[in-house]
Design a protein around this motif. Structure first.
Motif, PDB file in Angstrom:
ATOM      1  N   LEU A 167       0.840  -1.198   0.000  1.00  0.00           N
ATOM      2  CA  LEU A 167       0.000   0.000   0.000  1.00  0.00           C
ATOM      3  C   LEU A 167       0.874   1.247   0.000  1.00  0.00           C
ATOM      4  CD1 LEU A 167      -2.980   1.044   0.254  1.00  0.00           C
ATOM      5  CD2 LEU A 167      -2.548   1.224   2.715  1.00  0.00           C
ATOM      6  N   LYS A 168       0.457   2.234  -0.759  1.00  0.00           N
ATOM      7  CA  LYS A 168       1.156   3.514  -0.825  1.00  0.00           C
ATOM      8  C   LYS A 168       0.151   4.626  -0.576  1.00  0.00           C
ATOM      9  CE  LYS A 168       3.884   6.428  -3.983  1.00  0.00           C
ATOM     10  NZ  LYS A 168       4.447   6.546  -5.352  1.00  0.00           N
ATOM     11  N   ILE A 169       0.543   5.647   0.171  1.00  0.00           N
ATOM     12  CA  ILE A 169      -0.350   6.763   0.455  1.00  0.00           C
ATOM     13  C   ILE A 169       0.307   8.080   0.067  1.00  0.00           C
ATOM     14  CG2 ILE A 169       0.447   6.830   2.860  1.00  0.00           C
ATOM     15  CD1 ILE A 169      -2.370   7.947   3.565  1.00  0.00           C
ATOM     16  N   THR A 170      -0.487   8.955  -0.531  1.00  0.00           N
ATOM     17  CA  THR A 170      -0.051  10.306  -0.878  1.00  0.00           C
ATOM     18  C   THR A 170      -1.062  11.272  -0.280  1.00  0.00           C
ATOM     19  OG1 THR A 170       0.905   9.534  -2.969  1.00  0.00           O
ATOM     20  CG2 THR A 170       0.525  11.899  -2.745  1.00  0.00           C
ATOM     21  N   ALA A 171      -0.598  12.157   0.592  1.00  0.00           N
ATOM     22  CA  ALA A 171      -1.503  13.083   1.276  1.00  0.00           C
ATOM     23  C   ALA A 171      -1.011  14.514   1.107  1.00  0.00           C
ATOM     24  CB  ALA A 171      -1.608  12.736   2.756  1.00  0.00           C
ATOM     25  N   LYS A 172      -1.968  15.421   0.935  1.00  0.00           N
ATOM     26  CA  LYS A 172      -1.645  16.837   0.788  1.00  0.00           C
ATOM     27  C   LYS A 172      -2.639  17.693   1.575  1.00  0.00           C
ATOM     28  CE  LYS A 172       0.568  16.717  -3.784  1.00  0.00           C
ATOM     29  NZ  LYS A 172       1.842  17.332  -3.304  1.00  0.00           N
ATOM     30  N   ASN A 173      -2.160  18.849   1.971  1.00  0.00           N
ATOM     31  CA  ASN A 173      -3.015  19.868   2.570  1.00  0.00           C
ATOM     32  C   ASN A 173      -2.851  21.100   1.684  1.00  0.00           C
ATOM     33  OD1 ASN A 173      -4.633  21.410   4.170  1.00  0.00           O
ATOM     34  ND2 ASN A 173      -3.348  21.294   6.007  1.00  0.00           N
ATOM     35  N   GLY A 174      -3.760  21.223   0.737  1.00  0.00           N
ATOM     36  CA  GLY A 174      -3.592  22.256  -0.275  1.00  0.00           C
ATOM     37  C   GLY A 174      -2.508  21.828  -1.234  1.00  0.00           C
ATOM     38  N   THR A 175      -1.452  22.630  -1.323  1.00  0.00           N
ATOM     39  CA  THR A 175      -0.310  22.268  -2.184  1.00  0.00           C
ATOM     40  C   THR A 175       0.849  21.680  -1.386  1.00  0.00           C
ATOM     41  OG1 THR A 175       0.557  24.530  -1.984  1.00  0.00           O
ATOM     42  CG2 THR A 175      -0.886  24.053  -3.872  1.00  0.00           C
ATOM     43  N   ASN A 176       0.697  21.606  -0.082  1.00  0.00           N
ATOM     44  CA  ASN A 176       1.767  21.093   0.779  1.00  0.00           C
ATOM     45  C   ASN A 176       1.585  19.608   1.052  1.00  0.00           C
ATOM     46  OD1 ASN A 176       2.886  23.713   1.093  1.00  0.00           O
ATOM     47  ND2 ASN A 176       1.392  24.186   2.709  1.00  0.00           N
ATOM     48  N   ASP A 177       2.709  18.884   1.023  1.00  0.00           N
ATOM     49  CA  ASP A 177       2.666  17.464   1.338  1.00  0.00           C
ATOM     50  C   ASP A 177       2.456  17.256   2.832  1.00  0.00           C
ATOM     51  OD1 ASP A 177       3.134  16.779  -1.298  1.00  0.00           O
ATOM     52  OD2 ASP A 177       5.316  16.701  -1.042  1.00  0.00           O
ATOM     53  N   VAL A 178       1.706  16.229   3.167  1.00  0.00           N
ATOM     54  CA  VAL A 178       1.473  15.851   4.564  1.00  0.00           C
ATOM     55  C   VAL A 178       2.250  14.562   4.837  1.00  0.00           C
ATOM     56  CG1 VAL A 178      -0.227  15.085   6.265  1.00  0.00           C
ATOM     57  CG2 VAL A 178      -0.802  16.929   4.662  1.00  0.00           C
ATOM     58  N   ALA A 179       3.005  14.550   5.938  1.00  0.00           N
ATOM     59  CA  ALA A 179       3.770  13.359   6.295  1.00  0.00           C
ATOM     60  C   ALA A 179       2.819  12.189   6.515  1.00  0.00           C
ATOM     61  CB  ALA A 179       4.590  13.611   7.560  1.00  0.00           C
ATOM     62  N   ALA A 180       3.120  11.072   5.880  1.00  0.00           N
ATOM     63  CA  ALA A 180       2.252   9.895   5.986  1.00  0.00           C
ATOM     64  C   ALA A 180       3.091   8.637   5.832  1.00  0.00           C
ATOM     65  CB  ALA A 180       1.162   9.933   4.920  1.00  0.00           C
ATOM     66  N   GLN A 181       2.639   7.555   6.458  1.00  0.00           N
ATOM     67  CA  GLN A 181       3.323   6.272   6.321  1.00  0.00           C
ATOM     68  C   GLN A 181       2.324   5.132   6.458  1.00  0.00           C
ATOM     69  OE1 GLN A 181       6.151   5.282   9.415  1.00  0.00           O
ATOM     70  NE2 GLN A 181       4.885   6.130  11.047  1.00  0.00           N
ATOM     71  N   VAL A 182       2.686   4.003   5.878  1.00  0.00           N
ATOM     72  CA  VAL A 182       1.852   2.806   5.958  1.00  0.00           C
ATOM     73  C   VAL A 182       2.430   1.891   7.036  1.00  0.00           C
ATOM     74  CG1 VAL A 182       0.997   0.792   4.711  1.00  0.00           C
ATOM     75  CG2 VAL A 182       1.215   2.989   3.536  1.00  0.00           C
ATOM     76  N   LEU A 183       1.553   1.333   7.845  1.00  0.00           N
ATOM     77  CA  LEU A 183       1.962   0.487   8.953  1.00  0.00           C
ATOM     78  C   LEU A 183       1.311  -0.885   8.859  1.00  0.00           C
ATOM     79  CD1 LEU A 183       1.421   3.108  11.807  1.00  0.00           C
ATOM     80  CD2 LEU A 183       3.590   2.576  10.685  1.00  0.00           C
ATOM     81  N   THR A 184       1.937  -1.844   9.501  1.00  0.00           N
ATOM     82  CA  THR A 184       1.339  -3.158   9.697  1.00  0.00           C
ATOM     83  C   THR A 184       1.183  -3.353  11.191  1.00  0.00           C
ATOM     84  OG1 THR A 184       2.263  -4.149   7.691  1.00  0.00           O
ATOM     85  CG2 THR A 184       1.675  -5.650   9.457  1.00  0.00           C
ATOM     86  N   GLN A 185      -0.034  -3.629  11.635  1.00  0.00           N
ATOM     87  CA  GLN A 185      -0.306  -3.793  13.058  1.00  0.00           C
ATOM     88  C   GLN A 185      -1.021  -5.115  13.306  1.00  0.00           C
ATOM     89  OE1 GLN A 185      -2.521  -0.058  13.785  1.00  0.00           O
ATOM     90  NE2 GLN A 185      -0.805   0.617  15.042  1.00  0.00           N
ATOM     91  N   GLY A 186      -0.729  -5.707  14.443  1.00  0.00           N
ATOM     92  CA  GLY A 186      -1.401  -6.946  14.808  1.00  0.00           C
ATOM     93  C   GLY A 186      -0.603  -7.743  15.816  1.00  0.00           C
ATOM     94  N   ARG A 187      -1.145  -8.883  16.167  1.00  0.00           N
ATOM     95  CA  ARG A 187      -0.481  -9.742  17.146  1.00  0.00           C
ATOM     96  C   ARG A 187       0.526 -10.642  16.446  1.00  0.00           C
ATOM     97  NH1 ARG A 187      -2.397 -14.416  20.533  1.00  0.00           N
ATOM     98  NH2 ARG A 187      -4.328 -14.342  19.334  1.00  0.00           N
TER      99      ARG A 187
END
Length: 234
Positions: A167-187
């Motif tokens: 999975l890849k994520i691209t996030a923006k707030n207007g024209t500015n990039d927002v820091a984002a990351q993909v995680l794996t969570q579980g037992r």
């Protein structure tokens, strides 16, 4: 640039080196024995030369012992890595890892946003890096959010179970990039060793221990109790 080598590679190199040294050592002894048997009684082997040859033989023997010790240390290190990883079993882990498998028609991820975003797009990539699905993130607020993909492509086709996807994520707030990351969570349900590197099994993902960024004790869900109706009195 210096390339790192794995424990398995190092062990293999040490073993190969030892085999070569053993062969050279045996050849040396054969040559030395033949030289002593065939020396001229009237002109025996010079004592200084003989001492030098014995010194060389001792050096080869010491090198063999050093290689044996190195192999033992590498084997112990490999065992320690796996043994240490077993301490993760049964705990809740969060890893900075985006790869998982499609199982029973779904794949699960968690994504994290460092700030609220005006737009955020998720893309699912196959094992060859090709985008098979893309769409808007279900939640664009700050924090961590779960995402379940149903295994369908953007065109609507259903992909078979067993495939590996990221999975890849691209996030923006207007024209500015927002820091984002993909995680794996579980037992954590198990550990495996690949090329001397310990990996953890978390749901449908196999992640390297080095990618784990958080670890918590697993808390079993509270049992659900069904109230027993009161027995009517006569």
């Amino acid at each position: 640039m210096v390339d790192a080598i794995t424990t398995t590679e190092a062990t293999s190199r040490a073993t190969a080196s030892r085999t070569s040294l053993v062969s050279n050592f045996e050849t040396f002894l054969q040559l030395l024995t033949a030289q002593l048997k065939n020396q001229d009684p009237l002109s025996p082997l010079d004592s200084n030369e003989f001492t030098a040859q014995l010194t060389q033989m001792t050096g080869v023997e010491q090198q063999l012992l050093t290689n044996d010790l190195l192999t033992s240390l590498l084997a112990a290190q490999q065992g320690t890595g796996l043994g240490g990883a077993t301490n993760y079993i049964g705990k809740e882990a969060t890893a900075a890892w985006s790869v998982t498998t499609l199982d029973e028609g779904k794949a699960n991820w968690t994504y994290e946003l460092g700030a609220s975003a005006s737009s955020a797009t998720l893309s699912v990539l196959d094992s060859e890096g090709k985008v098979v699905w893309t769409g808007p993130a279900p939640d664009r607020t700050t924090g961590t959010h779960g995402f379940v993909w149903d295994g369908k492509t953007t065109a609507g086709g259903q992909l078979p179970d067993g495939g590996v996807y990221s999975l890849k994520i691209t996030a923006k707030n207007g024209t500015n990039d927002v820091a984002a990351q993909v995680l794996t969570q579980g037992r954590v349900s198990g550990v495996e060793l690949y090329d001397g590197v310990p990996y953890l099994t978390i749901g449908g993902s196999i992640v390297p221990v080095s990618s784990v960024i958080a670890l918590d004790e697993y808390e079993a869900p509270a049992p659900v109790t069904t109230p027993v109706p009161a027995t009517p009195t006569a």
